[in-house]
Design a protein around this motif. Structure first.
Motif, PDB file in Angstrom:
ATOM      1  N   GLY A 275     -14.363 -16.554 -28.700  1.00 51.38           N
ATOM      2  CA  GLY A 275     -15.232 -16.373 -27.544  1.00 51.38           C
ATOM      3  C   GLY A 275     -15.559 -17.663 -26.815  1.00 51.38           C
ATOM      4  O   GLY A 275     -16.569 -17.745 -26.107  1.00 51.38           O
ATOM      5  N   GLU A 276     -14.688 -18.685 -26.948  1.00 47.76           N
ATOM      6  CA  GLU A 276     -14.948 -19.965 -26.287  1.00 47.76           C
ATOM      7  C   GLU A 276     -14.540 -19.898 -24.821  1.00 47.76           C
ATOM      8  O   GLU A 276     -13.632 -19.157 -24.441  1.00 47.76           O
ATOM      9  CB  GLU A 276     -14.191 -21.088 -27.009  1.00 47.76           C
ATOM     10  N   ARG A 277     -15.212 -20.688 -24.006  1.00 45.89           N
ATOM     11  CA  ARG A 277     -14.916 -20.744 -22.579  1.00 45.89           C
ATOM     12  C   ARG A 277     -14.747 -22.188 -22.170  1.00 45.89           C
ATOM     13  O   ARG A 277     -15.526 -23.056 -22.563  1.00 45.89           O
ATOM     14  CB  ARG A 277     -16.035 -20.087 -21.764  1.00 45.89           C
ATOM     15  N   LEU A 278     -13.734 -22.446 -21.344  1.00 44.98           N
ATOM     16  CA  LEU A 278     -13.459 -23.822 -20.924  1.00 44.98           C
ATOM     17  C   LEU A 278     -14.019 -24.153 -19.546  1.00 44.98           C
ATOM     18  O   LEU A 278     -14.359 -25.289 -19.273  1.00 44.98           O
ATOM     19  CB  LEU A 278     -11.943 -24.062 -20.918  1.00 44.98           C
ATOM     20  N   GLY A 279     -14.100 -23.193 -18.664  1.00 47.81           N
ATOM     21  CA  GLY A 279     -14.455 -23.498 -17.287  1.00 47.81           C
ATOM     22  C   GLY A 279     -13.238 -24.003 -16.538  1.00 47.81           C
ATOM     23  O   GLY A 279     -12.189 -24.295 -17.130  1.00 47.81           O
ATOM     24  N   ALA A 280     -13.362 -24.156 -15.216  1.00 48.01           N
ATOM     25  CA  ALA A 280     -12.216 -24.555 -14.388  1.00 48.01           C
ATOM     26  C   ALA A 280     -11.700 -25.930 -14.776  1.00 48.01           C
ATOM     27  O   ALA A 280     -10.488 -26.141 -14.934  1.00 48.01           O
ATOM     28  CB  ALA A 280     -12.614 -24.528 -12.913  1.00 48.01           C
ATOM     29  N   ALA A 281     -12.620 -26.897 -14.946  1.00 43.58           N
ATOM     30  CA  ALA A 281     -12.198 -28.257 -15.301  1.00 43.58           C
ATOM     31  C   ALA A 281     -11.550 -28.274 -16.684  1.00 43.58           C
ATOM     32  O   ALA A 281     -10.537 -28.952 -16.898  1.00 43.58           O
ATOM     33  CB  ALA A 281     -13.394 -29.210 -15.269  1.00 43.58           C
ATOM     34  N   GLY A 282     -12.124 -27.531 -17.620  1.00 41.71           N
ATOM     35  CA  GLY A 282     -11.572 -27.489 -18.968  1.00 41.71           C
ATOM     36  C   GLY A 282     -10.189 -26.859 -19.008  1.00 41.71           C
ATOM     37  O   GLY A 282      -9.290 -27.339 -19.705  1.00 41.71           O
ATOM     38  N   LEU A 283     -10.003 -25.762 -18.237  1.00 45.57           N
ATOM     39  CA  LEU A 283      -8.693 -25.125 -18.183  1.00 45.57           C
ATOM     40  C   LEU A 283      -7.648 -26.063 -17.592  1.00 45.57           C
ATOM     41  O   LEU A 283      -6.525 -26.165 -18.097  1.00 45.57           O
ATOM     42  CB  LEU A 283      -8.776 -23.837 -17.358  1.00 45.57           C
ATOM     43  N   ALA A 284      -8.042 -26.772 -16.522  1.00 42.31           N
ATOM     44  CA  ALA A 284      -7.120 -27.750 -15.922  1.00 42.31           C
ATOM     45  C   ALA A 284      -6.801 -28.859 -16.907  1.00 42.31           C
ATOM     46  O   ALA A 284      -5.646 -29.296 -17.032  1.00 42.31           O
ATOM     47  CB  ALA A 284      -7.737 -28.320 -14.644  1.00 42.31           C
ATOM     48  N   GLY A 285      -7.829 -29.309 -17.629  1.00 43.17           N
ATOM     49  CA  GLY A 285      -7.612 -30.371 -18.610  1.00 43.17           C
ATOM     50  C   GLY A 285      -6.709 -29.924 -19.739  1.00 43.17           C
ATOM     51  O   GLY A 285      -5.804 -30.667 -20.153  1.00 43.17           O
ATOM     52  N   GLY A 286      -6.927 -28.714 -20.263  1.00 46.11           N
ATOM     53  CA  GLY A 286      -6.078 -28.203 -21.333  1.00 46.11           C
ATOM     54  C   GLY A 286      -4.626 -28.088 -20.894  1.00 46.11           C
ATOM     55  O   GLY A 286      -3.701 -28.421 -21.640  1.00 46.11           O
ATOM     56  N   LEU A 287      -4.418 -27.637 -19.653  1.00 46.71           N
ATOM     57  CA  LEU A 287      -3.061 -27.524 -19.120  1.00 46.71           C
ATOM     58  C   LEU A 287      -2.411 -28.908 -19.012  1.00 46.71           C
ATOM     59  O   LEU A 287      -1.237 -29.084 -19.355  1.00 46.71           O
ATOM     60  CB  LEU A 287      -3.102 -26.848 -17.751  1.00 46.71           C
ATOM     61  N   LEU A 288      -3.186 -29.900 -18.560  1.00 52.12           N
ATOM     62  CA  LEU A 288      -2.644 -31.255 -18.442  1.00 52.12           C
ATOM     63  C   LEU A 288      -2.279 -31.841 -19.807  1.00 52.12           C
ATOM     64  O   LEU A 288      -1.275 -32.548 -19.943  1.00 52.12           O
ATOM     65  CB  LEU A 288      -3.648 -32.170 -17.737  1.00 52.12           C
ATOM     66  N   VAL A 289      -3.098 -31.551 -20.834  1.00 55.78           N
ATOM     67  CA  VAL A 289      -2.781 -32.028 -22.181  1.00 55.78           C
ATOM     68  C   VAL A 289      -1.459 -31.430 -22.655  1.00 55.78           C
ATOM     69  O   VAL A 289      -0.586 -32.140 -23.190  1.00 55.78           O
ATOM     70  CB  VAL A 289      -3.908 -31.688 -23.176  1.00 55.78           C
ATOM     71  N   LEU A 290      -1.279 -30.133 -22.460  1.00 54.17           N
ATOM     72  CA  LEU A 290      -0.043 -29.474 -22.882  1.00 54.17           C
ATOM     73  C   LEU A 290       1.164 -30.022 -22.122  1.00 54.17           C
ATOM     74  O   LEU A 290       2.211 -30.309 -22.708  1.00 54.17           O
ATOM     75  CB  LEU A 290      -0.157 -27.964 -22.666  1.00 54.17           C
ATOM     76  N   VAL A 291       1.010 -30.183 -20.804  1.00 53.35           N
ATOM     77  CA  VAL A 291       2.113 -30.699 -19.982  1.00 53.35           C
ATOM     78  C   VAL A 291       2.436 -32.145 -20.377  1.00 53.35           C
ATOM     79  O   VAL A 291       3.594 -32.533 -20.557  1.00 53.35           O
ATOM     80  CB  VAL A 291       1.756 -30.617 -18.488  1.00 53.35           C
TER      81      VAL A 291
END
Length: 301
Positions: A275-291
């Motif tokens: 049930g965790e939520r990242l928010g817009a900045a967190g989602l963008a950050g997670g995507l950048l880490v993966l990329v």
């Protein structure tokens, strides 16, 4: 690579049968952050670590008893030294996941794939390619966004501990490549001695603590025991033996690529099950880490 064919280069069906167990290891490793967070508190970290590895250590000792007897004294010392580093990694990771989200933990720890080539370049004094440095920059930017939550605030204690754990993993990898005594040792006895040394450290630290392994185990219900057995049986025993099996049937690069999906599964478990939520900045950050980590892995290879 030589021209000798490997199973990963054979029929797609056979390659898939090899890839699937390795991918499953990445999935359970990704889920391990949520499982550890679910059964551990700041007070019980050391006790849970003792229990987690004490459960699997006898199995490894029995399975590799002949190989253990074949180790030289230098190999025992080298493996024990690696075990001390390993104990630090698990302490940082487990305390870290207690104080941050499972999603953040899994994504931040993936920076090991960036830190290791950078550290190796510093040791060998060989400058990494510019494209790799660009990938590292993308990953660091991703972590900065990931740890901000709803706004630009200080990273949490858990985020910082996971960052230190990623650095400790890097030290462990470099030590394995530079301690000559362990380079000729089989993986099974080497891992067994490392885990044994780590358990000894955890047991020593638990002496006199309020939350001893025995009192913690006595307080576990069915949910906690299920989580502990998942961490022990699947994230340790299953993962170790699958890696040993897979590297004999496909290329190390293919195994590494599949295991590199771990942070994706950590984020999936944290969001879907935790049930965790990242928010817009967190989602963008997670995507950048993966990329960034995927890009960096390819450019470093």
């Amino acid at each position: 690579m030589s021209s000798i064919a490997v199973p990963g280069a054979l029929a797609p069906r056979r390659a898939w049968l090899t890839d699937l167990p390795v991918l499953l290891v990445a999935v359970v490793w990704g889920a391990s952050y949520l499982a550890a967070k679910d059964i551990t508190t700041a007070r019980t970290v050391i006790a849970v670590l003792v229990l987690r590895f004490a459960v699997v250590l006898p199995v490894l000792v029995i399975a590799g008893r002949r190989a253990l007897r074949a180790l030289t004294a230098a190999q025992w010392r080298g493996a024990a030294m690696l075990g001390l580093i390993l104990s630090g990694i698990f302490l940082l990771e487990t305390y870290g996941v207690v104080h941050t989200s499972a999603t953040n933990a899994g994504l931040i720890i993936s920076l090991t794939m960036i830190f290791t080539p950078l550290a190796e370049a510093a040791v060998t004094r060989v400058r990494p390619p510019r494209v790799f440095l660009a990938a590292a920059g993308v990953s660091v930017l991703g972590v900065l966004l990931l740890t901000q939550g709803g706004g630009f605030t200080r990273p949490s204690l858990g985020d910082l501990l996971m960052l230190l754990a990623a650095l400790a993993r890097t030290v462990h990898v470099l030590a394995m490549s530079r301690i000559k005594a362990v380079q000729g040792a089989d993986a099974l006895p080497l891992t067994t001695v490392q885990l044994g040394a780590a358990v000894a450290v955890f047991a020593l630290l638990s002496t006199g603590a309020d939350a001893t392994p025995w009192s913690t185990a006595a307080g576990f219900g069915a949910r906690e025991w299920a989580g502990l057995l998942f961490l022990s049986a699947f994230c340790t025993l299953f993962a170790f033996f699958v890696q040993m099996w897979a590297v004999r049937r496909t290329s190390p690069s293919r195994v590494s690529l599949l295991l590199g999906t771990e942070p994706l599964w950590a984020a999936t478990a944290g969001i879907a099950l935790g049930g965790e939520r990242l928010g817009a900045a967190g989602l963008a950050g997670g995507l950048l880490v993966l990329v960034g980590t995927a890009w960096g892995r390819r450019s470093a290879g």
